[in-house]
Design an enzyme around this catalytic site. Sequence first.
Site, mmCIF file in Angstrom:
data_model
loop_
_atom_site.group_PDB
_atom_site.id
_atom_site.type_symbol
_atom_site.label_atom_id
_atom_site.label_comp_id
_atom_site.label_asym_id
_atom_site.label_seq_id
_atom_site.Cartn_x
_atom_site.Cartn_y
_atom_site.Cartn_z
ATOM 1 N N GLY A 92 45.821 44.185 34.951
ATOM 2 C CA GLY A 92 46.528 45.438 35.407
ATOM 3 C C GLY A 92 46.561 46.663 34.327
ATOM 4 O O GLY A 92 47.648 47.433 34.461
ATOM 5 N N SER A 93 45.692 46.676 33.346
ATOM 6 C CA SER A 93 46.093 47.771 32.274
ATOM 7 C C SER A 93 45.938 49.014 32.802
ATOM 8 O O SER A 93 46.695 49.952 32.479
ATOM 9 C CB SER A 93 44.937 47.594 31.318
ATOM 10 O OG SER A 93 43.664 47.831 31.741
ATOM 11 N N ASN A 94 45.174 49.200 33.958
ATOM 12 C CA ASN A 94 45.122 50.690 34.507
ATOM 13 C C ASN A 94 46.418 50.970 35.277
ATOM 14 O O ASN A 94 46.649 51.953 35.322
ATOM 15 C CB ASN A 94 43.965 50.781 35.451
ATOM 16 C CG ASN A 94 42.723 51.436 34.551
ATOM 17 O OD1 ASN A 94 42.854 52.503 33.817
ATOM 18 N ND2 ASN A 94 41.538 50.625 34.464
ATOM 19 N N LYS A 102 36.184 38.613 56.254
ATOM 20 C CA LYS A 102 36.568 39.951 55.344
ATOM 21 C C LYS A 102 37.398 40.853 56.215
ATOM 22 O O LYS A 102 38.784 41.464 55.684
ATOM 23 C CB LYS A 102 35.420 40.527 54.762
ATOM 24 C CG LYS A 102 36.012 41.613 53.792
ATOM 25 C CD LYS A 102 34.686 42.543 53.344
ATOM 26 C CE LYS A 102 35.068 42.788 51.872
ATOM 27 N NZ LYS A 102 33.820 43.225 51.210
ATOM 28 N N MET A 111 38.090 43.421 42.134
ATOM 29 C CA MET A 111 36.510 43.064 41.842
ATOM 30 C C MET A 111 36.173 42.471 43.006
ATOM 31 O O MET A 111 35.358 41.498 43.178
ATOM 32 C CB MET A 111 36.625 41.697 41.073
ATOM 33 C CG MET A 111 37.163 42.018 39.573
ATOM 34 S SD MET A 111 36.618 43.442 38.863
ATOM 35 C CE MET A 111 35.027 43.092 38.358
ATOM 36 N N ARG A 112 36.242 43.293 44.181
ATOM 37 C CA ARG A 112 35.681 42.897 45.483
ATOM 38 C C ARG A 112 35.324 44.254 46.275
ATOM 39 O O ARG A 112 35.745 45.242 46.048
ATOM 40 C CB ARG A 112 36.124 41.813 46.397
ATOM 41 C CG ARG A 112 37.523 42.381 46.737
ATOM 42 C CD ARG A 112 38.227 41.021 47.674
ATOM 43 N NE ARG A 112 38.204 39.890 46.873
ATOM 44 C CZ ARG A 112 37.301 38.631 47.295
ATOM 45 N NH1 ARG A 112 36.558 38.919 48.037
ATOM 46 N NH2 ARG A 112 37.597 37.879 46.406
ATOM 47 N N LEU A 113 34.133 44.210 46.958
ATOM 48 C CA LEU A 113 33.632 45.424 47.650
ATOM 49 C C LEU A 113 34.628 45.583 48.929
ATOM 50 O O LEU A 113 34.901 44.666 49.700
ATOM 51 C CB LEU A 113 32.309 45.173 48.334
ATOM 52 C CG LEU A 113 31.281 45.376 47.322
ATOM 53 C CD1 LEU A 113 29.712 45.250 47.992
ATOM 54 C CD2 LEU A 113 31.121 46.898 46.791
ATOM 55 N N ASN A 165 38.038 54.690 42.958
ATOM 56 C CA ASN A 165 37.851 53.633 41.957
ATOM 57 C C ASN A 165 37.618 54.058 40.596
ATOM 58 O O ASN A 165 37.145 55.091 40.440
ATOM 59 C CB ASN A 165 36.727 52.808 42.671
ATOM 60 C CG ASN A 165 36.471 51.608 41.693
ATOM 61 O OD1 ASN A 165 37.364 50.753 41.417
ATOM 62 N ND2 ASN A 165 35.086 51.316 41.663
ATOM 63 N N HIS A 169 35.307 53.131 37.160
ATOM 64 C CA HIS A 169 34.314 52.292 36.574
ATOM 65 C C HIS A 169 34.004 52.344 35.147
ATOM 66 O O HIS A 169 33.843 53.349 34.882
ATOM 67 C CB HIS A 169 32.980 52.242 37.707
ATOM 68 C CG HIS A 169 31.832 51.194 37.466
ATOM 69 N ND1 HIS A 169 32.013 50.232 37.814
ATOM 70 C CD2 HIS A 169 30.725 51.599 36.795
ATOM 71 C CE1 HIS A 169 30.734 49.579 37.600
ATOM 72 N NE2 HIS A 169 30.091 50.209 36.704
#
Length: 193
Positions: A15-17, A68, A93-95, A110, A112
């Site tokens: 959770g750094s962001n 999903k 970490m998932r689409l 998002n 990246h």
Amino acid sequence: MKDKTRLAVFASGTGSNYDAIDQAIKQGTLDAEVVMIVCDRPGAQVIEKADQNKVATFVFDPKDYQTKVDFETEIAQQLREVKVDWVILAGYMRLVGPTLLAAYHGRMVNIHPSLLPAFPGLDAIGQALHAGVKVSGVTIHYVDQGMDTGKIIAQQPVKIEEDMTREVLQRKIQDVEHMLYPKTIQQLIKEGE
């Protein structure tokens, strides 16, 4: 006076962001509030941070659901209940599938750790080092059905020095992320008013 923009932060790790977004809110440079953390890894560090900040969490294990669509339907319901305006992916970490994309079309972003379209997907920092490129960086983009293929909102390069270790490059990229993400979210909020 207008209510603050309500954010949900999706994260899978430390959770750094999320920390950077929280700091920007506390410093008054980001006019929003984080109303929920969504995490797909029970036990992730970001959950502790949310608890410390008294932010609601929705923590789930995808293996507990048949599909999903099932877990995304539940997430969408949770987000509606707390009236989320924007979904902010921060190391999730998932689409994201069609269920959430439809619910938050044009209001899901998002971050990246590369200059997309270069090095999409997992381990972008490792990919950049392996490829021997001289510049990597950070991209903030809208989320679509592809992997890191959405329309680019902001980018900032990070120079890769000779013999730079993975740890040093990751730290340099995270420093840029932590400055660029809150600033970009604030711009999106302003444009949306």
